[in-house]
Each structure stands twice: as C-alpha cells, then as structure tokens.
Design a protein around this motif. Structure first.
Motif, PDB file in Angstrom:
ATOM      1  N   ASP A  37      28.841  51.450  50.648  1.00 53.66           N
ATOM      2  CA  ASP A  37      28.987  50.949  52.030  1.00 53.66           C
ATOM      3  C   ASP A  37      29.932  52.061  52.503  1.00 53.66           C
ATOM      4  O   ASP A  37      30.490  51.876  53.831  1.00 53.66           O
ATOM      5  CB  ASP A  37      29.598  49.714  52.331  1.00 53.66           C
ATOM      6  N   SER A  38      30.493  53.093  51.964  1.00 56.55           N
ATOM      7  CA  SER A  38      31.562  53.824  52.313  1.00 56.55           C
ATOM      8  C   SER A  38      32.942  53.222  52.720  1.00 56.55           C
ATOM      9  O   SER A  38      33.530  53.800  53.718  1.00 56.55           O
ATOM     10  CB  SER A  38      31.139  54.856  53.499  1.00 56.55           C
ATOM     11  N   GLU A  39      33.053  52.148  52.261  1.00 56.64           N
ATOM     12  CA  GLU A  39      34.408  51.336  52.438  1.00 56.64           C
ATOM     13  C   GLU A  39      35.460  52.016  51.603  1.00 56.64           C
ATOM     14  O   GLU A  39      36.759  52.119  51.982  1.00 56.64           O
ATOM     15  CB  GLU A  39      34.323  49.936  52.144  1.00 56.64           C
ATOM     16  N   ILE A  40      35.299  52.608  50.551  1.00 58.31           N
ATOM     17  CA  ILE A  40      35.979  53.381  49.544  1.00 58.31           C
ATOM     18  C   ILE A  40      35.608  54.942  49.739  1.00 58.31           C
ATOM     19  O   ILE A  40      34.362  55.190  49.090  1.00 58.31           O
ATOM     20  CB  ILE A  40      36.003  52.884  48.300  1.00 58.31           C
ATOM     21  N   THR A  41      36.273  55.878  50.271  1.00 56.63           N
ATOM     22  CA  THR A  41      35.689  56.991  50.526  1.00 56.63           C
ATOM     23  C   THR A  41      36.305  58.359  49.271  1.00 56.63           C
ATOM     24  O   THR A  41      35.932  59.446  49.317  1.00 56.63           O
ATOM     25  CB  THR A  41      35.987  57.766  51.734  1.00 56.63           C
ATOM     26  N   ASP A  42      37.452  57.785  48.838  1.00 55.44           N
ATOM     27  CA  ASP A  42      38.213  58.771  47.947  1.00 55.44           C
ATOM     28  C   ASP A  42      38.992  58.098  46.787  1.00 55.44           C
ATOM     29  O   ASP A  42      39.054  56.924  46.939  1.00 55.44           O
ATOM     30  CB  ASP A  42      39.035  60.101  48.468  1.00 55.44           C
ATOM     31  N   ALA A  43      39.255  58.686  45.799  1.00 57.27           N
ATOM     32  CA  ALA A  43      39.995  58.219  44.640  1.00 57.27           C
ATOM     33  C   ALA A  43      41.067  57.315  44.889  1.00 57.27           C
ATOM     34  O   ALA A  43      41.659  56.502  44.524  1.00 57.27           O
ATOM     35  CB  ALA A  43      40.002  59.031  43.470  1.00 57.27           C
ATOM     36  N   ASP A  44      41.921  58.102  45.902  1.00 55.35           N
ATOM     37  CA  ASP A  44      43.382  57.494  46.200  1.00 55.35           C
ATOM     38  C   ASP A  44      43.112  56.344  46.899  1.00 55.35           C
ATOM     39  O   ASP A  44      43.957  55.285  46.684  1.00 55.35           O
ATOM     40  CB  ASP A  44      44.079  58.494  47.286  1.00 55.35           C
ATOM     41  N   MET A  45      42.019  55.949  47.899  1.00 52.77           N
ATOM     42  CA  MET A  45      41.859  54.746  48.583  1.00 52.77           C
ATOM     43  C   MET A  45      41.558  53.767  47.781  1.00 52.77           C
ATOM     44  O   MET A  45      42.095  52.665  47.512  1.00 52.77           O
ATOM     45  CB  MET A  45      40.758  54.848  49.680  1.00 52.77           C
ATOM     46  N   TRP A  46      40.643  54.069  46.372  1.00 50.88           N
ATOM     47  CA  TRP A  46      40.403  53.095  45.439  1.00 50.88           C
ATOM     48  C   TRP A  46      41.587  52.693  44.752  1.00 50.88           C
ATOM     49  O   TRP A  46      41.938  51.676  44.366  1.00 50.88           O
ATOM     50  CB  TRP A  46      39.308  53.648  44.459  1.00 50.88           C
ATOM     51  N   THR A  47      42.464  53.825  44.340  1.00 50.21           N
ATOM     52  CA  THR A  47      43.595  53.349  43.341  1.00 50.21           C
ATOM     53  C   THR A  47      44.535  52.447  44.243  1.00 50.21           C
ATOM     54  O   THR A  47      44.949  51.592  43.746  1.00 50.21           O
ATOM     55  CB  THR A  47      44.457  54.786  43.278  1.00 50.21           C
ATOM     56  N   ASN A  48      44.630  52.821  45.527  1.00 51.87           N
ATOM     57  CA  ASN A  48      45.444  51.846  46.527  1.00 51.87           C
ATOM     58  C   ASN A  48      44.953  50.566  46.378  1.00 51.87           C
ATOM     59  O   ASN A  48      45.605  49.397  46.314  1.00 51.87           O
ATOM     60  CB  ASN A  48      45.616  52.653  47.596  1.00 51.87           C
ATOM     61  N   ALA A  49      43.446  50.274  46.385  1.00 53.90           N
ATOM     62  CA  ALA A  49      43.083  49.055  46.506  1.00 53.90           C
ATOM     63  C   ALA A  49      43.326  48.266  45.439  1.00 53.90           C
ATOM     64  O   ALA A  49      43.655  46.942  45.554  1.00 53.90           O
ATOM     65  CB  ALA A  49      41.488  49.239  46.787  1.00 53.90           C
ATOM     66  N   VAL A  50      42.966  48.966  44.293  1.00 59.24           N
ATOM     67  CA  VAL A  50      43.232  48.265  43.103  1.00 59.24           C
ATOM     68  C   VAL A  50      44.685  47.946  42.881  1.00 59.24           C
ATOM     69  O   VAL A  50      45.006  46.908  42.340  1.00 59.24           O
ATOM     70  CB  VAL A  50      42.619  49.155  41.853  1.00 59.24           C
ATOM     71  N   GLY A  51      45.581  49.036  43.091  1.00 55.49           N
ATOM     72  CA  GLY A  51      47.116  48.698  43.109  1.00 55.49           C
ATOM     73  C   GLY A  51      47.585  47.346  43.943  1.00 55.49           C
ATOM     74  O   GLY A  51      48.272  46.678  43.402  1.00 55.49           O
ATOM     75  N   PHE A  52      47.007  47.329  45.068  1.00 55.81           N
ATOM     76  CA  PHE A  52      47.277  46.172  46.068  1.00 55.81           C
ATOM     77  C   PHE A  52      46.733  44.769  45.262  1.00 55.81           C
ATOM     78  O   PHE A  52      47.675  43.776  45.164  1.00 55.81           O
ATOM     79  CB  PHE A  52      46.440  46.263  47.352  1.00 55.81           C
ATOM     80  N   MET A  53      45.679  44.829  44.460  1.00 53.89           N
ATOM     81  CA  MET A  53      45.076  43.358  43.798  1.00 53.89           C
ATOM     82  C   MET A  53      46.222  43.565  42.511  1.00 53.89           C
ATOM     83  O   MET A  53      46.497  42.159  42.459  1.00 53.89           O
ATOM     84  CB  MET A  53      43.532  44.021  43.235  1.00 53.89           C
ATOM     85  N   GLN A  54      46.663  44.475  41.835  1.00 57.92           N
ATOM     86  CA  GLN A  54      47.548  44.411  40.695  1.00 57.92           C
ATOM     87  C   GLN A  54      48.871  43.780  41.337  1.00 57.92           C
ATOM     88  O   GLN A  54      49.493  42.827  40.686  1.00 57.92           O
ATOM     89  CB  GLN A  54      47.760  45.729  39.890  1.00 57.92           C
ATOM     90  N   THR A  55      49.488  44.216  42.568  1.00 57.50           N
ATOM     91  CA  THR A  55      50.535  43.661  43.113  1.00 57.50           C
ATOM     92  C   THR A  55      50.410  42.154  43.048  1.00 57.50           C
ATOM     93  O   THR A  55      51.319  41.348  42.828  1.00 57.50           O
ATOM     94  CB  THR A  55      51.101  44.397  44.213  1.00 57.50           C
ATOM     95  N   LYS A  56      49.320  41.637  43.798  1.00 59.11           N
ATOM     96  CA  LYS A  56      49.073  40.333  44.104  1.00 59.11           C
ATOM     97  C   LYS A  56      49.192  39.477  42.879  1.00 59.11           C
ATOM     98  O   LYS A  56      49.768  38.210  42.618  1.00 59.11           O
ATOM     99  CB  LYS A  56      48.034  40.168  45.034  1.00 59.11           C
ATOM    100  N   LEU A  57      48.484  40.157  41.986  1.00 58.49           N
ATOM    101  CA  LEU A  57      48.280  39.512  40.718  1.00 58.49           C
ATOM    102  C   LEU A  57      49.631  39.304  39.829  1.00 58.49           C
ATOM    103  O   LEU A  57      49.645  38.339  39.342  1.00 58.49           O
ATOM    104  CB  LEU A  57      47.044  39.997  39.753  1.00 58.49           C
ATOM    105  N   SER A  58      50.175  40.241  39.977  1.00 58.33           N
ATOM    106  CA  SER A  58      51.914  40.371  39.273  1.00 58.33           C
ATOM    107  C   SER A  58      52.376  39.415  39.801  1.00 58.33           C
ATOM    108  O   SER A  58      53.211  38.637  39.219  1.00 58.33           O
ATOM    109  CB  SER A  58      52.272  41.781  39.346  1.00 58.33           C
ATOM    110  N   ASP A  59      52.346  39.189  41.268  1.00 60.94           N
ATOM    111  CA  ASP A  59      53.299  38.110  41.936  1.00 60.94           C
ATOM    112  C   ASP A  59      52.771  36.819  41.299  1.00 60.94           C
ATOM    113  O   ASP A  59      53.570  35.820  41.164  1.00 60.94           O
ATOM    114  CB  ASP A  59      53.042  38.393  43.450  1.00 60.94           C
ATOM    115  N   TYR A  60      51.529  36.332  41.152  1.00 57.73           N
ATOM    116  CA  TYR A  60      50.936  35.117  41.043  1.00 57.73           C
ATOM    117  C   TYR A  60      51.260  35.020  39.420  1.00 57.73           C
ATOM    118  O   TYR A  60      51.925  33.919  39.022  1.00 57.73           O
ATOM    119  CB  TYR A  60      49.476  35.451  40.956  1.00 57.73           C
TER     120      TYR A  60
END
Length: 200
Positions: A37-60
């Motif tokens: 869907d071209s929602e993720i267009t490069d590696a940095d965007m994907w890394t940031n998305a996964v990093g956001f998820m990891q932060t939320k999981l870490s808080d949990y």
C-alpha cells in the motif's frame, strides 16, 4: 506510520493472546501489506514504526512488572537486604505462579483459558505441594490471566524485534519476484515476495 503500528499491535494481540498462530508471521503479513500500500516507503520509516510499537510494549511490560511485584512480593535478595517478607496473599500468588508456569513457554502461544481439569489440578497441587489450603477457581483464573498478559507482552516484543530487520529482506524478495516494494511491476508482484520474506 501510526496506523500501521496500530494494525501491527492489533494483529500481534490477536495472534499471541489467543494462541491463533505465530505473532511474527502476523507481523510479517502486516508489513507486507504496508509495503504493497506504500504506507511504508523506506527502511527508516519501518524502523520508526516498529520502534514505536516496541516503546508501547515496553511501557506495558513495566506496568505488568509493577503489578508482579505487588502480587508476588520481594525476591530473596530484596528480602535479605531490606528486611522485608512475603505476605500470606503473596505466598498464595507465588504458589499459583509455580503451578501455572508450565502453561507459558516463551516460544509458544499459551492456552486461551483453563478448563475444569486444569483448575482441579492446580488447586490440588497448591494444597498438596504448598500447604496453603483451598484455592478458589476464580483465584486460579485471575493468576492465569495475569501471567497470560505477561506472556503476550514478551511474545509481542520478541516478534517486534524479529520484524525490525525484515524490511530489507522484504524489499529484496519483492525485487527478485519481478516487482517493487510498493506493489509495482509485473511477474509475481512485490506483495507476494514481501509476504514470503517477512513471514519466513
């Protein structure tokens, strides 16, 4: 990116909490869809998305560990150095943790719920092995549900760590398949190749 993260977290929760498959596979499917869907267009965007998820999981996970401290009390070292002891309710929770631990293997999904036989076995073992008297089914279920949350959080974090480095593999697979990461091109398309790489 936020929407992809939300979809990723939802897929992880569904696959891990209910035992409906491997969380990493579900994350890979979401990743492949994001590429298509071209929602993720490069590696940095994907890394940031996964990093956001990891932060939320870490808080949990931190919230759960605070609750674990209240449920199970101080460890042996803390008891020694701070002269604190485990309360009777905490001893009961520790006994339940011991008897329920075999339901939670890190690399595997856990049961969604305990059946009558499971409950009877846990109650019997708590009485026989720990000498703590009768345990109600609801107390067993409550302990199981808390451990289930911790198990989900750890498996979700493991899956997120796995997916962090999968963007490049998905792009490479899409290119080899004759398409691009955004679904363009012909001869097999990017989505199929991306899904194959992301899900292993």
């Amino acid at each position: 990116v936020d929407e992809v993260c939300a979809r990723t977290l939802a897929a992880t929760a569904a696959s891990t909490a209910t035992g409906a498959g491997d969380a990493a596979q579900h994350l890979g499917i979401i990743q492949a869809g994001a590429l298509e869907d071209s929602e993720i267009t490069d590696a940095d965007m994907w890394t940031n998305a996964v990093g956001f998820m990891q932060t939320k999981l870490s808080d949990y996970q931190q919230e759960l560990e605070r609750e674990a401290r209240e449920r199970w009390g101080p460890g042996v070292r803390e008891q020694y150095w701070r002269w604190v002891s485990v309360t009777t309710p905490q001893r009961r929770q520790r006994a339940l943790r011991t008897e329920l631990s075999h339901f939670f293997v890190r690399a595997q999904p856990c049961k969604e719920d305990l059946d009558h036989e499971d409950l009877a076995t846990v109650r019997h073992n708590v009485r026989k092995s720990h000498g703590l008297g009768d345990i109600a089914d609801e107390e067993v279920r409550d302990a199981f549900e808390f451990m289930q949350k911790r198990h989900f959080a750890q498996r979700a974090m493991d899956a997120a760590s796995f997916c962090r480095g999968q963007y490049e593999a998905a792009v490479a697979a899409a290119a080899e398949g004759g398409g691009s990461a955004d679904g363009g091109g012909g001869g097999g398309g990017g989505a199929d190749g991306a899904a194959a790489a992301a899900t292993g």
